[in-house]
Structures are given as structure tokens and as C-alpha cells.
Design a protein around this motif. Structure first.
Motif: not given
Length: 147
Positions: A34-62
Motif C-alpha cells: 500500500g505504501v508503494v502504491v500510494v508513493w506511485g500514485i503521488s508521482g504526478p503530484l510531485f512531478q516525479f521529482s528526484d526528491t519523490w524518488q529519494l523518499v522511496i529509495n531511502t525508506g526501503t534502504t533503511i
């Protein structure tokens, strides 16, 4: 004086157990998905920015980094407990007591023992088959004599 585990060790063991149990539940998987789906759906809202990508990468890494230690701790304790149980079963049974503690041998030494055990098992099986054939022959002979 009994060797009591430290408070930190006890806390970490309890945390590792609870985390391992929670991580293996379907509801935990659904929450993560669900977190991944919400993150994916929020992509257009954040214009698929580097920060948007960094959120999921950092979260999953931690999460992955921390889960490795917690699950490994739980697995180590489970393995040690199983080993103690197996050693006790070997000790009180007709099995060879020399097998107690083999988990401390090298991989090559364990493989050599495995090969020897498999060879003994094959020899026993061949011996059992020979005994069975002999019994069958004896039965046939006894039936022929009786008829």
C-alpha cells in the motif's frame, strides 16, 4: 550464579522476535504494498521529482538495513535452539554421540561426514533389500514344500 542476559540483549531479542513475526504476516505485506502504491500514485503530484524518488529509495534502504539485523538475530537463536534440541536427541538415542557439535566443523568436514552417512545408508538399504529377497526366497521354498 546464573549468567543472566543483559537488558539490552533481552530487549533486542524481544524486538527481533516481534519484528520477525510481524514481517511474516500478510497484513504487513499489504501495508508495505500500500505504501508503494500510494508513493506511485503521488508521482504526478510531485512531478516525479528526484526528491519523490529519494523518499522511496531511502525508506526501503533503511527498512531493509534494519530488518537484516533483526531477522538474522531471530534466525540465529532459532538455529541454536534447534541445534541444542537435536544434540539432546542424539545424546539420548541410539544415534552416534560423535555427531553432537558437528555444526562447528568446516564445510568440507561436514560434507565428508554427509558422504559417509549417505554411503552407510546405501549400504544398509542394499543389506535390507538382500534380507527381503532372502525372506521371499525362503517363503517360496516353504510354500513349495508345504504344497
Amino acid at each position: 550464579m546464573k549468567n543472566e542476559p543483559s537488558r539490552i540483549s533481552k530487549f533486542f531479542g524481544d524486538l527481533a522476535n516481534k519484528t520477525s513475526l510481524a514481517a511474516g504476516r500478510a497484513s504487513t505485506f499489504l501495508l508495505a504494498a500500500g505504501v508503494v502504491v500510494v508513493w506511485g500514485i503521488s508521482g504526478p503530484l510531485f512531478q516525479f521529482s528526484d526528491t519523490w524518488q529519494l523518499v522511496i529509495n531511502t525508506g526501503t534502504t533503511i527498512v531493509t538495513f534494519l530488518m537484516v539485523f533483526l531477522i538474522q538475530n531471530s534466525q540465529n537463536r532459532d538455529s541454536a535452539a534447534i541445534q541444542v534440541k537435536l544434540d539432546e536427541l542424539i545424546r539420548v538415542s541410539a544415534a552416534r554421540n560423535s555427531l553432537v557439535g558437528i555444526e562447528h566443523l568446516t564445510d568440507d568436514e561436514i560434507e565428508e561426514l554427509r558422504s559417509k552417512c549417505e554411503a552407510r545408508a546405501k549400504a544398509e538399504k542394499a543389506g535390507d533389500e538382500t534380507v527381503d529377497r532372502t525372506r521371499q526366497s525362503a517363503r517360496r521354498a516353504a510354500e513349495q514344500i508345504a504344497s
